[in-house]
Design a protein around this motif. Structure first.
Motif, mmCIF file in Angstrom:
data_model
loop_
_atom_site.group_PDB
_atom_site.id
_atom_site.type_symbol
_atom_site.label_atom_id
_atom_site.label_comp_id
_atom_site.label_asym_id
_atom_site.label_seq_id
_atom_site.Cartn_x
_atom_site.Cartn_y
_atom_site.Cartn_z
ATOM 1 N N ALA A 1 0.835 -1.207 0.000
ATOM 2 C CA ALA A 1 0.000 0.000 0.000
ATOM 3 C C ALA A 1 0.867 1.254 0.000
ATOM 4 O O ALA A 1 1.898 1.311 0.668
ATOM 5 C CB ALA A 1 -0.921 -0.011 1.210
ATOM 6 N N ALA A 2 0.425 2.258 -0.740
ATOM 7 C CA ALA A 2 1.197 3.501 -0.840
ATOM 8 C C ALA A 2 0.825 4.491 0.241
ATOM 9 O O ALA A 2 1.644 5.331 0.629
ATOM 10 C CB ALA A 2 0.986 4.126 -2.215
ATOM 11 N N THR A 3 -0.412 4.422 0.744
ATOM 12 C CA THR A 3 -0.869 5.387 1.731
ATOM 13 C C THR A 3 -1.629 4.682 2.851
ATOM 14 O O THR A 3 -2.073 3.528 2.711
ATOM 15 C CB THR A 3 -1.809 6.434 1.097
ATOM 16 N N VAL A 4 -1.822 5.412 3.947
ATOM 17 C CA VAL A 4 -2.615 4.886 5.055
ATOM 18 C C VAL A 4 -4.056 4.676 4.609
ATOM 19 O O VAL A 4 -4.702 3.696 4.994
ATOM 20 C CB VAL A 4 -2.549 5.840 6.266
ATOM 21 N N LEU B 1 5.568 1.293 10.066
ATOM 22 C CA LEU B 1 6.938 1.546 10.510
ATOM 23 C C LEU B 1 7.822 1.928 9.323
ATOM 24 O O LEU B 1 8.645 2.854 9.414
ATOM 25 C CB LEU B 1 7.496 0.313 11.219
ATOM 26 N N ALA B 2 7.643 1.235 8.214
ATOM 27 C CA ALA B 2 8.425 1.555 7.016
ATOM 28 C C ALA B 2 8.070 2.945 6.501
ATOM 29 O O ALA B 2 8.953 3.711 6.084
ATOM 30 C CB ALA B 2 8.172 0.503 5.934
ATOM 31 N N MET B 3 6.792 3.277 6.521
ATOM 32 C CA MET B 3 6.369 4.613 6.090
ATOM 33 C C MET B 3 6.958 5.688 7.003
ATOM 34 O O MET B 3 7.377 6.763 6.541
ATOM 35 C CB MET B 3 4.841 4.709 6.101
ATOM 36 N N VAL C 1 -6.549 4.897 12.044
ATOM 37 C CA VAL C 1 -7.245 5.087 10.764
ATOM 38 C C VAL C 1 -7.641 3.735 10.172
ATOM 39 O O VAL C 1 -8.701 3.591 9.551
ATOM 40 C CB VAL C 1 -6.354 5.867 9.774
ATOM 41 N N CYS C 2 -6.800 2.718 10.396
ATOM 42 C CA CYS C 2 -7.058 1.381 9.846
ATOM 43 C C CYS C 2 -8.008 0.554 10.704
ATOM 44 O O CYS C 2 -8.197 -0.635 10.442
ATOM 45 C CB CYS C 2 -5.739 0.641 9.658
ATOM 46 N N GLY C 3 -8.587 1.172 11.734
ATOM 47 C CA GLY C 3 -9.596 0.471 12.521
ATOM 48 C C GLY C 3 -9.124 -0.091 13.837
ATOM 49 O O GLY C 3 -9.926 -0.659 14.591
ATOM 50 N N TYR C 4 -7.846 0.055 14.158
ATOM 51 C CA TYR C 4 -7.325 -0.397 15.443
ATOM 52 C C TYR C 4 -7.303 0.832 16.355
ATOM 53 O O TYR C 4 -6.308 1.549 16.437
ATOM 54 C CB TYR C 4 -5.928 -0.998 15.279
ATOM 55 N N PHE C 5 -8.427 1.053 17.044
ATOM 56 C CA PHE C 5 -8.608 2.328 17.718
ATOM 57 C C PHE C 5 -7.658 2.491 18.908
ATOM 58 O O PHE C 5 -7.136 1.523 19.451
ATOM 59 C CB PHE C 5 -10.064 2.508 18.154
ATOM 60 N N TYR C 6 -7.460 3.753 19.292
ATOM 61 C CA TYR C 6 -6.522 4.071 20.366
ATOM 62 C C TYR C 6 -6.905 3.335 21.658
ATOM 63 O O TYR C 6 -8.086 3.208 21.977
ATOM 64 C CB TYR C 6 -6.504 5.578 20.646
ATOM 65 N N CYS C 7 -5.891 2.887 22.374
ATOM 66 C CA CYS C 7 -6.119 2.183 23.641
ATOM 67 C C CYS C 7 -6.730 3.140 24.661
ATOM 68 O O CYS C 7 -6.155 4.200 24.943
ATOM 69 C CB CYS C 7 -4.803 1.626 24.166
#
Length: 607
Positions: free
Chosen positions: A275-278, A321-323, A385-391
């Protein structure tokens, strides 16, 4: 690439089914693996080749193609391939090549067959996954109920074709069910609008009843996916209403079949990795609920489903991490991103928050810390943004407390063990589930083993951890009933997370602590605890069976919500279960409560 036995062992402990093998079995198996270093485009094997082993991706990426030279999957780290060939007289039924320079672990056919013949967990895994098999075969075992849209959009026969067209446009659909007196009387598609209205110049106020299809082919929800496909091909139609008795319950379209066949964990991992973007990644992770439905419908056990879903979160994290490094430049010192919670245990379902931390090399300076704060923010924001909401508890690497050098982390654990107050117990419980995701794994190895050794030898700390683990209790009520939530929006339901799987997760963590076991996955911990003598064979069998039933019930509930067009959650209403299901679920909770009681009375070693 030379790999030590210790490196291979650590790697295999993160790969199913090897992580579930007894320690002595794994130790005997490790020397059998042969590391292969291959360059990009290297043909690992071709269709029809005789295979002499099964492959695991240690590093890099592998592309697998079927006998029509169509790409079946893109495989990454920890994925296996080639096993189906070995299970079919040793002849490769696919071809495989290296997409990038890669390192493979090869288990020769002799040891592989012995592994499958000896251990049920290996036989079930390799029989179920079949990662190099074309995915369309799953339609032959998937009920229409899994494929169909459960809330079809309808209109009345006297609606105008213009109204129908607007409704299809606004809802983003290609067909309408025409209903009169709660009965299905016709079916309308975009093709009808273009071919019978636009092409023939009919007025826009033409009633739907003039152009709708009347002699309808319908199927029951008990039909299977291949029934739908065959009917569509035979009758040259792209939509089939699903009717139970005289009641319309859903619609299946060609798009539904295509989407179902396209969704696989390998496909999602491959798309995320490139993927190129979030935003691009978020579009992929939005398909996780459908993947959950497909995996459960395919008969996969809960530990396979949650592991595959967790693999997607791992890939998202590594891509972020790579981004981050591409934006910020190379890290000034080595670092390691670790996941805890359900991701750390490889037990994510259709709904998950993020729990993570950063371990930095001790050479890091105060001037370099802002780099890692920025890196943590990029990754954590991307995960959200990808659905893993903040703890909710801020257990994230963006919190400076959880972004520290190794020496600070070592001091954290030492202080928690020496002074096990409530906060220390909570933090230790979370941190004992840590699993490396991306970066320099050597930063964690000594920290984990040293902490486990110190913690297990401190009887006061262990006693406090046991007490803390018993705070989550199974939802058992009086007179063989359930203790449901009494108020709020989830009233009269069972919390299948905090009162379902968490009590078993907590028990398994205590057993791992007592036995100084490095496994993080709950099922792997229970098996290892049995092998180490921390948990008796009978206790292990009972608890594993109970955990499996509770976890499967939780997944089934989440799948039912997805199929109903709702977001998956953990709140199961007992009234949704049959008497048989309620009875067995309660029995499972009783087993967990019994093991909790044994642990609380100092009988945990016997279980």
């Amino acid at each position: 690439m030379p790999l030590t036995a210790d490196q291979i062992t650590r790697f295999l402990k993160s790969v199913h089914p090897y992580d579930a093998l007894p320690e002595d079995a794994l130790a005997a198996l490790v020397p059998q693996f042969e590391p292969w270093a291959v360059e990009q485009d290297f043909p690992v094997y071709d269709l029809g080749d005789r295979l002499h082993g099964v492959f695991i991706v240690y590093e890099g990426k592998i592309e697998v193609r079927d006998d029509n030279d169509v790409v079946v999957s893109h495989l990454g780290v920890r994925n296996s391939f080639g096993e189906r060939g070995l299970m079919r007289d040793g002849i490769a039924v696919t071809s495989a090549r290296a997409e990038t320079s890669s390192v493979l672990l090869v288990l020769p056919s002799g040891p592989f067959r012995k592994l499958v013949d000896t251990y049920d967990v290996a036989r079930k895994f390799f029989d179920r996954t079949r990662s190099d098999r074309p995915q369309e075969r799953s339609l032959t075992t998937t009920l229409v109920d899994t494929l169909m849209a459960h809330d079809p959009v309808t209109c009345a026969p006297d609606a105008t074709v213009q109204d129908a067209a607007r409704l299809m446009r606004d809802r983003g659909i290609s067909s309408l069910c025409v209903m009169q007196d709660n009965a299905l009387t016709g079916f309308l598609t975009i093709r009808d609008l273009s071919g019978k209205v636009l092409a023939e110049g009919r007025p826009v106020d033409t009633p739907v009843s003039d152009i709708m299809a009347r002699d309808l082919l319908t199927l029951p929800p008990t039909a299977i996916g291949s029934d739908v496909l065959h009917a569509m091909m035979e009758h040259r139609i792209g939509h089939i209403p699903i009717v139970q008795g005289n009641k319309l319950v859903g619609v299946v379209t060609q798009t539904d079949l295509t989407r179902f066949q396209a969704v696989s964990s390998a496909e999602l991992v491959g798309e995320i990795a490139h993927a190129a973007t979030v935003a691009d990644m978020a579009k992929v992770t939005a398909r996780i609920p459908q993947l959950l439905v497909q995996l459960v419908a395919g008969g996969n056990r809960h530990e396979v489903v949650t592991r595959l879903i967790t693999d997607i979160a791992d890939t998202v994290t590594r891509r972020l991490l790579a981004m981050a490094e591409a934006t910020l430049g190379p890290a000034p010192v080595p670092y390691l991103w670790l996941a805890c919670g359900s991701q750390g245990r490889q037990e994510q379902t259709g709904v998950s928050d993020q729990d993570n931390c950063l371990v930095l090399h001790d050479d890091v300076t105060p001037e370099q810390m802002p780099y890692f704060a920025d890196l943590a923010k990029i990754v954590s924001d991307g995960l959200d943004v990808c659905g893993y909401f903040y703890c909710p508890g801020d257990m994230m690497a963006t919190n400076p407390r959880w972004c520290q050098p190794v020496r600070v982390w070592r001091d954290y654990f030492a202080r928690w063990i020496a002074k096990p107050d409530p906060e220390a117990q909570m933090l230790a419980s979370v941190m004992f589930d840590l699993r490396p995701i991306g970066g320099d794994e050597s930063l964690f190895t000594g920290l984990q083993s040293g902490t486990l050794k110190a913690a297990s030898k401190n009887s006061i700390f262990v006693a406090h951890m046991i007490s803390n683990s018993l705070k989550h209790t199974p939802p058992l009520g009086l007179l063989r009933g359930f203790a449901t939530i009494r108020s709020g929006e989830n009233r009269n339901t069972l919390d299948m997370k905090h009162n379902g799987v968490v009590p078993v997760v907590d028990l398994a963590r205590i057993y791992a602590l007592q036995g100084q076991l490095t496994e993080a996955n709950t099922r792997a911990r229970l098996k290892a605890a049995e092998g180490a003598g921390v948990l008796s064979p009978s206790g292990a069998r009972d608890l594993l069976d109970a955990y499996d039933l509770i976890a499967e019930s939780r997944l089934d509930h989440q799948v039912a919500r997805v199929k109903a067009g709702e977001k998956p959650d953990n709140f199961l209403a007992p009234t949704d279960l049959s008497d048989f299901e309620r009875s067995h679920l309660r029995d499972a909770f009783v087993v967990v409560k019994t093991l909790q009681s044994a642990l609380g009375h100092g009988k945990g070693m016997l279980g």
